[in-house]
Enzyme design. Structure first.
Site, short mmCIF file in Angstrom:
data_model
loop_
_atom_site.label_atom_id
_atom_site.label_comp_id
_atom_site.label_asym_id
_atom_site.label_seq_id
_atom_site.Cartn_x
_atom_site.Cartn_y
_atom_site.Cartn_z
N LYS A 171 -8.19 2.90 -2.28
CA LYS A 171 -9.46 4.01 -1.89
C LYS A 171 -10.70 3.32 -2.20
O LYS A 171 -10.89 2.24 -1.84
CB LYS A 171 -9.07 5.50 -2.49
CG LYS A 171 -7.71 6.01 -2.48
CD LYS A 171 -7.65 7.39 -3.01
CE LYS A 171 -6.07 7.89 -2.74
NZ LYS A 171 -5.87 9.43 -2.93
N ASN A 185 -2.80 2.15 -2.34
CA ASN A 185 -4.13 2.55 -1.52
C ASN A 185 -5.24 2.78 -2.60
O ASN A 185 -5.50 3.76 -3.43
CB ASN A 185 -3.88 3.90 -0.94
CG ASN A 185 -5.08 4.41 -0.36
OD1 ASN A 185 -6.21 3.79 -0.27
ND2 ASN A 185 -4.97 5.78 0.18
N GLY A 213 -3.56 12.89 -6.13
CA GLY A 213 -4.67 12.58 -7.03
C GLY A 213 -4.68 13.71 -8.18
O GLY A 213 -5.57 14.01 -9.03
N GLU A 249 2.73 12.80 2.51
CA GLU A 249 1.98 12.99 1.23
C GLU A 249 1.43 14.37 1.22
O GLU A 249 0.50 14.74 1.72
CB GLU A 249 0.49 12.13 1.18
CG GLU A 249 0.89 10.60 1.24
CD GLU A 249 -0.25 9.67 0.92
OE1 GLU A 249 -0.18 9.08 -0.26
OE2 GLU A 249 -1.08 9.73 1.53
N GLU A 277 -7.37 12.73 3.04
CA GLU A 277 -8.81 12.58 2.57
C GLU A 277 -9.51 12.52 3.95
O GLU A 277 -10.74 13.08 3.94
CB GLU A 277 -9.08 11.51 1.50
CG GLU A 277 -8.63 12.00 0.29
CD GLU A 277 -8.17 10.90 -0.68
OE1 GLU A 277 -8.20 9.77 -0.22
OE2 GLU A 277 -7.28 11.27 -1.62
N SER A 313 0.71 11.28 -6.49
CA SER A 313 0.89 11.25 -7.89
C SER A 313 2.21 10.53 -8.44
O SER A 313 2.88 10.64 -9.39
CB SER A 313 0.92 12.40 -8.54
OG SER A 313 -0.41 13.14 -8.20
N HIS A 366 -4.78 9.64 6.71
CA HIS A 366 -4.96 10.02 5.38
C HIS A 366 -5.49 11.32 5.25
O HIS A 366 -6.51 11.59 5.87
CB HIS A 366 -5.65 9.20 4.50
CG HIS A 366 -5.14 9.35 2.88
ND1 HIS A 366 -6.01 10.28 2.20
CD2 HIS A 366 -4.28 8.76 2.11
CE1 HIS A 366 -5.48 10.37 1.14
NE2 HIS A 366 -4.72 9.51 0.96
P1 PGA Z 1 -2.33 9.48 -5.55
O1 PGA Z 1 -2.89 9.21 -4.25
O2 PGA Z 1 -1.18 8.39 -5.86
O3 PGA Z 1 -3.64 9.08 -6.49
O4 PGA Z 1 -1.81 10.77 -5.72
C1 PGA Z 1 -1.68 8.84 -3.22
C2 PGA Z 1 -2.59 8.57 -1.90
O5 PGA Z 1 -3.65 9.38 -1.63
O6 PGA Z 1 -2.18 7.81 -1.04
#
Ligand code: PGA
Length: 315
Positions: free
Chosen positions: A74, A72, A234, A228, A158, A274, A156
């Site tokens: 983003k 992803n 992140g 997740e 976010e 992460s 997601h």
């Molecule tokens: P990350 O994000 O690997 O940077 O923690 C995972 C995601 O949001 O899909």
């Protein structure tokens, strides 16, 4: 506006069939014994060349049953950095045991599509809840299908947190995307506060229930669940293998109760939060982790290739 309407209430069977919640126990005997088989789907017990699937006696639906890793990207990158990332990914050797899906920012999708090696599939990071029209800034599922983008990430955290997407809205999005032929990485997961309250599985169940309400058992062949935990996204703080495995097993158990043991056995559950080249191996060894959804580390071609190839530890 045409959107998919969903049943208001959950179709959870009163008496859940016998199912231990872990994928490996759902072998042929389990299938014959207690599966309410989705009528529109031909269930097969894997005896294919895919060694992982046959080792696990996985009952497959339309999915390949392979380890599945999503990248992803983003809202990151520019023309130069994405060109470099594509070059690095193209140079990487990917094991045959894994299905890999890259999700660039929407505006770079056509460029990536024309330059990225075919060993990688492509995904969008979002699409609209229904048919296209007067929805400024959105992209419709049929537009993705029209451009041969086979996957979309939906739900997601976010988008849930920053854009206020509700469980129900995401359930409708998943249903509409599937109705247009797309496959979906459907994201779920709890916040730190919810975990500390002991609500991890309650949150996952609630978020999944909204999808269960909107799609048929057969549709789950087009869905990968991405678990997740929000506190791990992140942050550099990864769930331990024990924490991740426990939640994945709980999710699979819920799927057995809410949909069917066959779907629970076949559905692939990615871990996200992460994941990096250093921690992927021990996570990939977990029984109920069937892949990863990777954010930050997917922007580094070599690291992402290492993560994809951790599929070989998943046996
Ligand atoms: P990350 O994000 O690997 O940077 O923690 C995972 C995601 O949001 O899909």
């Amino acid at each position: 506006m045409s959107i998919v309407s969903c049943a208001a209430t959950a179709a959870v069977p009163a008496a859940a069939p016998r199912f231990a919640g872990l994928r490996r126990v759902a072998g042929p005997a389990a299938l014959n014994r207690d599966v309410e088989q989705p009528s529109a789907v031909t269930l097969q017990v894997s005896g294919r060349s895919n060694s992982r699937a046959s080792r696990r006696c996985v009952a497959t639906m339309a999915g390949t049953g392979r380890f599945v890793v999503g990248g992803n990207w983003k809202c990151n990158g520019n023309t130069a950095s994405i060109q470099k990332l594509v070059q690095d990914l193209n140079a990487g050797e990917i094991t045959a045991d894994v299905e890999v899906i890259c999700a660039p920012p929407m505006i770079y999708l056509p460029r990536v599509q024309s330059t990225l090696d075919r060993k990688y599939q492509l995904s969008a990071q979002n699409c609209w809840v229904g048919e296209g029209g007067a929805f400024t800034g959105e992209v419709a599922a049929e537009m993705l299908a029209d451009n041969n983008i086979p996957w979309v990430i939906l739900g997601h955290s976010e988008r849930r947190a920053l854009l206020g997407e509700s469980d129900e809205f995401i359930g409708q999005k998943v249903a509409y995307a599937i109705s247009k032929g797309l496959s979906v990485m459907a994201c779920i997961g709890e916040t730190l506060e919810e975990r500390e309250r002991g609500d991890t599985l309650n949150v996952c169940r609630r978020q999944l229930q909204a999808i269960v309400n909107c799609i048929s058992p057969a549709d789950w062949a087009k869905v990968v669940i991405a678990y997740e935990p929000v506190w791990a996204i992140g942050t550099g703080k990864v769930a331990t293998p024990v924490e991740a495995q426990e939640t994945h097993a709980g999710i699979r158990k819920y799927m057995a109760e809410a949909v069917s043991p066959a779907v629970a056995s076949a559905v692939r559950i990615q871990y996200g939060g992460s994941v990096n080249a250093g921690n992927c191996e021990e996570l990939a060894r977990c029984e109920d982790i069937d892949g990863f959804l990777v954010g930050g580390a997917s922007l580094d071609g070599a690291a992402f290739v290492t993560i994809c190839n951790s599929a070989r530890f998943n046996n």
